[in-house]
Write an enzyme that holds these catalytic residues in place. Structure first.
Site, PDB file in Angstrom:
ATOM      1  N   SER A  83      38.765  50.782  44.603  1.00  0.00           N
ATOM      2  CA  SER A  83      39.506  49.577  44.992  1.00  0.00           C
ATOM      3  C   SER A  83      40.742  49.294  44.145  1.00  0.00           C
ATOM      4  O   SER A  83      41.578  48.492  44.552  1.00  0.00           O
ATOM      5  CB  SER A  83      38.601  48.357  44.872  1.00  0.00           C
ATOM      6  OG  SER A  83      37.968  48.105  46.082  1.00  0.00           O
ATOM      7  N   LYS A  86      44.037  49.518  45.693  1.00  0.00           N
ATOM      8  CA  LYS A  86      44.549  48.436  46.561  1.00  0.00           C
ATOM      9  C   LYS A  86      45.734  47.718  45.915  1.00  0.00           C
ATOM     10  O   LYS A  86      46.692  47.343  46.591  1.00  0.00           O
ATOM     11  CB  LYS A  86      43.440  47.410  46.834  1.00  0.00           C
ATOM     12  CG  LYS A  86      42.279  47.946  47.669  1.00  0.00           C
ATOM     13  CD  LYS A  86      41.089  46.992  47.641  1.00  0.00           C
ATOM     14  CE  LYS A  86      39.942  47.491  48.505  1.00  0.00           C
ATOM     15  NZ  LYS A  86      38.685  46.761  48.288  1.00  0.00           N
ATOM     16  N   TYR A 209      42.923  55.244  53.832  1.00  0.00           N
ATOM     17  CA  TYR A 209      42.370  54.306  52.850  1.00  0.00           C
ATOM     18  C   TYR A 209      41.286  54.996  52.004  1.00  0.00           C
ATOM     19  O   TYR A 209      41.230  54.838  50.780  1.00  0.00           O
ATOM     20  CB  TYR A 209      41.824  53.068  53.580  1.00  0.00           C
ATOM     21  CG  TYR A 209      40.941  52.207  52.715  1.00  0.00           C
ATOM     22  CD1 TYR A 209      41.491  51.363  51.756  1.00  0.00           C
ATOM     23  CD2 TYR A 209      39.552  52.261  52.832  1.00  0.00           C
ATOM     24  CE1 TYR A 209      40.678  50.592  50.938  1.00  0.00           C
ATOM     25  CE2 TYR A 209      38.731  51.496  52.029  1.00  0.00           C
ATOM     26  CZ  TYR A 209      39.302  50.666  51.079  1.00  0.00           C
ATOM     27  OH  TYR A 209      38.495  49.916  50.262  1.00  0.00           O
ATOM     28  N   TYR A 261      37.185  40.230  43.291  1.00  0.00           N
ATOM     29  CA  TYR A 261      36.427  39.782  44.472  1.00  0.00           C
ATOM     30  C   TYR A 261      35.983  38.323  44.302  1.00  0.00           C
ATOM     31  O   TYR A 261      36.753  37.507  43.832  1.00  0.00           O
ATOM     32  CB  TYR A 261      35.227  40.700  44.744  1.00  0.00           C
ATOM     33  CG  TYR A 261      35.541  42.153  44.581  1.00  0.00           C
ATOM     34  CD1 TYR A 261      36.467  42.762  45.418  1.00  0.00           C
ATOM     35  CD2 TYR A 261      34.951  42.913  43.596  1.00  0.00           C
ATOM     36  CE1 TYR A 261      36.772  44.100  45.282  1.00  0.00           C
ATOM     37  CE2 TYR A 261      35.250  44.254  43.452  1.00  0.00           C
ATOM     38  CZ  TYR A 261      36.161  44.836  44.292  1.00  0.00           C
ATOM     39  OH  TYR A 261      36.464  46.148  44.144  1.00  0.00           O
ATOM     40  N   VAL A 279      34.636  50.177  42.408  1.00  0.00           N
ATOM     41  CA  VAL A 279      33.187  50.435  42.351  1.00  0.00           C
ATOM     42  C   VAL A 279      32.787  51.691  41.584  1.00  0.00           C
ATOM     43  O   VAL A 279      31.594  51.890  41.361  1.00  0.00           O
ATOM     44  CB  VAL A 279      32.508  50.511  43.735  1.00  0.00           C
ATOM     45  CG1 VAL A 279      32.336  49.176  44.359  1.00  0.00           C
ATOM     46  CG2 VAL A 279      33.162  51.499  44.636  1.00  0.00           C
TER      47      VAL A 279
HETATM   48  N1  GLN Z   1      36.185  52.925  48.761  1.00  0.00           N
HETATM   49  C1  GLN Z   1      35.397  51.768  48.481  1.00  0.00           C
HETATM   50  C2  GLN Z   1      35.059  51.012  49.773  1.00  0.00           C
HETATM   51  O1  GLN Z   1      35.873  50.900  50.621  1.00  0.00           O
HETATM   52  C3  GLN Z   1      36.140  50.882  47.517  1.00  0.00           C
HETATM   53  C4  GLN Z   1      35.406  49.605  47.231  1.00  0.00           C
HETATM   54  C5  GLN Z   1      35.568  49.086  45.852  1.00  0.00           C
HETATM   55  O2  GLN Z   1      35.971  49.771  44.908  1.00  0.00           O
HETATM   56  N2  GLN Z   1      35.152  47.844  45.690  1.00  0.00           N
HETATM   57  O3  GLN Z   1      33.960  50.558  49.938  1.00  0.00           O
END
Ligand code: GLN
Length: 336
Positions: A83, A86, A209, A261, A279
């Site tokens: 993530s 992003k 993505y 988050y 994650v």
């Molecule tokens: N690739 C992961 C997903 O889309 C990224 C999520 C994350 O790092 N929170 O679930």
């Protein structure tokens, strides 16, 4: 969006300095030593390949806006950016489309819900809400310049590499593992498409993505990527301008509201800096005008944020005087 036109107003930036080189080195080591034995949290396993991570790994790095780095532990170990991508894809898209348009299309408000929430999209009439949750990130990736999906992907890989100051490559195993189990992100993308929020091939966008999430970085890379955001968009190591100062400002504002988050409020309260977690256990944290921290530790809390990464960052924010809300470091009486 709020109309806040201040054209013609003389805009000023005010920041302090980091402590001395020796003090930063000491503190980075201390952040590592204080937390290295902490075994709280669980390694992510909803992407099968991530479950294979070594939970003992722990790395901490600070990069300053002059391009110096200070490291402790496994700061060179590579893991997938997940993530955290992003934040940087958002910056690249803002650079292309500008503050107002991206604010309108993707949004900047926290959902208060998990990063992969479907209900958040439904509750907001199909609006993706912010670029740091999966819905907003998929909508942002869809906006990435490129006539074809392959061109979009190449622009993302090149753009994130410019932030890191080296060529980043994709982890094929993690990519395949997520691509095979990606039904939730596919569902989010289809839902966005049903609301007319993304154009084109929604599965193709999810594939890009997933690729961007599978780029490999180290804690040191994260620190340099963050330091580029701290340095008005110039990579402090390569000296390449990647984005404009205004786009840095906008990106950091979004990280401040949504980078951790549904725990973004707690993070801001404890750490007082814009940050972004992923994650696989990475966190990037930016001290505007000063530098950035990259941490890596795979055990996560229930929201998907690295436990030791958060603790090491809280220690460094307090002991180096980085909290953007603190007006006097001498007066900070937190027990670190
Ligand atoms: N690739 C992961 C997903 O889309 C990224 C999520 C994350 O790092 N929170 O679930």
């Amino acid at each position: 969006m709020l109309d806040t036109n201040t054209d013609g107003v003389d805009q000023r930036v005010s920041t302090g300095d980091l402590p001395s080189w020796e003090r930063i080195d000491e503190r980075v080591l201390e952040a590592y030593e204080r937390n290295v034995t902490d075994e709280q949290g669980l390694v992510a396993d909803y992407i099968p390949e991530l479950a294979a991570a070594d939970p003992s790994q722990f790395g901490v790095c600070i990069a300053d806006v002059e391009g110096s780095t200070h490291v402790a532990g496994d700061a060179e170990v590579e893991f997938t950016v997940q993530s955290i991508s992003k934040a940087f894809v958002y910056a690249l898209v803002c650079q292309e489309f500008g503050h107002t348009e991206v604010g309108r299309l993707v949004g900047v408000n926290n959902t208060g819900l998990a990063f992969n929430s479907v209900i958040a999209v439904e509750l907001n009439d199909g609006h993706p809400m912010n670029p740091m949750v999966n819905a907003g990130a998929i909508a942002t990736t869809a906006l990435m310049p490129g006539a074809t999906l392959a061109e979009k992907w190449e622009n993302i890989r090149t753009g994130l590499s410019a932030f890191a100051g080296r060529q980043l490559s994709m982890d094929g195993e993690v990519y395949r593992s997520e691509a095979e189990t990606n039904t939730r992100n596919e569902a989010i993308a289809k839902l966005l498409k049903s609301y007319g929020r993304i154009a084109g091939d929604s599965s193709g966008i999810v594939d890009i993505y997933t690729r961007q999430c599978s780029l490999r970085v180290s804690a040191r890379d994260l620190a340099i990527m963050g330091a580029t955001l701290a340095d008005g968009g110039v990579n402090p190591v390569t000296k390449q301008r990647v984005i404009s100062p205004i786009v840095c400002r906008d990106t950091l504002a979004v990280l401040a509201t949504s980078g951790l988050y549904e725990r973004s409020g707690e993070w801001m309260f404890e750490i007082g800096l814009p940050g972004k977690s992923g994650v696989s256990g990475g966190i990037v944290t930016v001290a505007p005008g000063k530098g950035a921290l990259g941490t890596f530790s795979p055990r996560l809390d229930s929201a998907g944020n690295s436990v030791r990464g958060q603790k090491a960052t809280a220690f460094l924010s307090r002991s180096l005087g980085l909290n953007i809300f603190a007006s006097d470091s001498e007066g900070d009486r937190h027990d670190v």
